[in-house]
Design an enzyme around this catalytic site. Structure first.
Site, short mmCIF file in Angstrom:
data_model
loop_
_atom_site.label_atom_id
_atom_site.label_comp_id
_atom_site.label_asym_id
_atom_site.label_seq_id
_atom_site.Cartn_x
_atom_site.Cartn_y
_atom_site.Cartn_z
N GLY A 78 41.66 74.72 31.06
CA GLY A 78 41.83 74.67 32.51
C GLY A 78 40.59 75.09 33.26
CB CYS A 133 36.50 73.18 30.72
SG CYS A 133 36.14 74.44 29.47
#
Length: 508
Positions: free
Chosen positions: A52, A54
């Site tokens: 998440g 990233c």
């Protein structure tokens, strides 16, 4: 010489074919070396597609890449799917996502870890600091205006003598800030333009009062403290982008307002919160969290809050152990918030420990169900050995352990000297036991000494039985010759670390 030159040209031609996505180079094992040779200043993000953090970083990372390319910068941004390129991830000690490293002059032996925020301005400012002086020398009004407009926070040193000790001290302080652009000037016209009467430092910002001026004794420590005290808003929203600034700052006491942005009382409550913050600048960081955002639900869970209970305030300290505090009043007024903060600073508050209610059937099954309210009497029963799993409902490792733990409970369900139990550590907290990861397994031997033994052995029924029947003395540590986690387990471990950050447990 021709063969060497031809080889170099061939390598460059091959590097030119490195694929890009949104101006970001896509690197793999077979083109990583070529990219290092072609691009002398390369920022590389090691990411996981499912992460998440990233995903939240991706648009800001791409924006920074595009802007740098547009400016004609020598710096390029790249990314590596670390779940696919495991050799590269291992080579650069990638243990969490995203991991971002800066490579200079093709040297892969000692890349610098990226340490600033996750907005595109933060990325660009950090990189430019790696390329040039700590502060830009400003001579013209246009250059000063451009610098002030370039970022949310900008610092300019005004010194009549650019070679003097104060100016040099200012530059030393500037070197310690990666995410803030700095300038320095001795021009009288700029002193006049920005209404600076004498040598000093001005912090320009696009929020709150707009600027802060420091004209006291010029020491590196004073300037650093001045900047850190003023570079964040009085009240900052908790987001993926702001999280590094929140957790990376020196202020480890955080006052939190959980509130839905769509609420009709949002402006009133936020204004009261901001007015309260003025009295605690530099002591307590004030943060608000949109309680309706899906990604924030685990933060609410960490504080034992439900959406329907918001708006609500909590206080947390991020020292070696996280400690939470809950106010007596639910009303978010300036007086209530200030009183709550003052009580904390004066040491008059007791930590808030969450606990669920004791289930009526907590002891009916083979594995007993513990909560905060019945933990003490069960765990520290002087007549029984008690083995407890502290788990999180969302934890993949806990789910894998569940059937084995049930089997262990079944084995000892008729033994009145041994208790196998479990406790949801996301909803229950114990003052005597601090949980840093999931699952955590602890053994409480029958004793009046309140002894606690950690289990770090192999999570098999055989290991558990050996451990329990030895009174917590055998089988509690993992053998050195056991194989490492396989790739799937390692990926899940990294994902759990990522989720724990969402719980505000990344610092544990």
């Amino acid at each position: 010489m021709w063969p060497v030159r031809l080889l170099s040209l061939a390598a460059l031609a091959l590097a030119a074919d490195i694929p890009e996505e949104d101006e970001v180079l896509v690197l793999k094992k077979d083109n990583f070396e070529e990219a290092l040779q072609k691009y002398q200043h390369l920022l590389v993000e090691f990411y996981a597609p499912w992460c998440g953090h990233c995903k939240a970083l991706a648009p800001e990372y791409a924006k920074a890449a595009a802007k740098l390319k547009e400016e004609g910068s020598e710096i390029r941004l790249a990314k590596v799917d670390a779940t696919e390129e495991s050799d590269l991830a291992q080579m650069f000690s990638v243990r969490g996502y995203p991991t971002i490293k800066f490579f200079k002059n093709g040297d892969k032996s000692n890349p610098k870890d990226y340490s600033a925020g996750r907005q595109h301005e933060d990325i660009m400012n950090w990189l430019k600091k790696r390329m040039g002086p700590a502060a830009d020398t400003i001579k013209e009004a246009d250059a000063a205006e451009k610098l002030v407009d370039s970022s949310e926070v900008v610092v300019i040193g005004f010194f009549k003598d650019m070679e003097g000790g104060d100016a040099k001290t200012f530059l030393q302080a500037a070197e310690t800030f990666d995410e803030v652009p700095f300038g320095i000037t001795s021009e009288g016209d700029l002193f006049k333009k920005y209404d600076v009467k004498k040598d000093g430092v001005v912090l320009f910002k696009k929020f709150d009062e707009g600027r802060n001026t420091y004209d006291g004794e010029v020491t590196k420590e004073n300037i650093i403290e001045f900047i850190k005290s003023n570079q964040l808003p009085l009240v900052i929203e908790f987001t993926e982008q702001s999280a590094p600034k929140i957790f990376g700052g020196d202020i480890k006491t955080h006052m939190l307002l959980f509130i839905p942005k769509s609420s009709s009382s949002f402006d009133e409550n936020l204004n009261n919160f901001k007015k309260s913050a003025e009295s605690f600048k530099g002591k307590i960081l004030f943060i608000y969290i949109d309680s309706e955002v899906e990604d924030n639900q685990r933060v609410l869970e960490f504080f034992g809050l439900k959406k329907e209970e918001c708006p609500a305030i909590r206080l947390i300290t991020l020292e070696e152990e996280m400690t939470k505090y809950k106010p007596e009043s639910k009303d978010i007024t300036v007086d209530n918030v200030k009183m709550f903060c003052n009580q904390f600073l004066e040491g008059k508050l007791k930590p808030h420990l969450m606990s669920q209610d004791v289930p009526e059937d907590w002891d009916k099954e083979a594995v007993k169900v513990l909560v905060g309210k019945n933990f003490e009497e069960v765990a520290f029963d002087e007549t029984k050995d008690v083995f407890i799993e502290f788990y999180a409902p969302w934890c993949g490792h806990c789910k894998q352990l569940a059937p084995i733990w049930e089997s262990l409970g079944e084995k000892y369900k008729d033994n009145d000297k041994i208790v196998i139990a479990k406790m949801d550590a996301t909803a229950n907290e114990i003052e005597s036991v601090k949980i840093h990861s999931f699952p955590t397994l602890k053994f409480f031997p029958a004793s009046s000494e309140r002894t606690i033994v950690d289990f770090n052995g192999e999570r098999t029924l055989e290991s558990f039985v050996k451990f329990v029947e030895s009174g917590g003395k055998d089988g509690g540590t993992i053998d050195e010759d056991l194989e490492d986690l396989d790739e799937d387990e390692e990926a899940e471990e990294l994902e759990s670390e990522d989720e724990e950050a969402d719980h505000l447990k990344d610092e544990l």
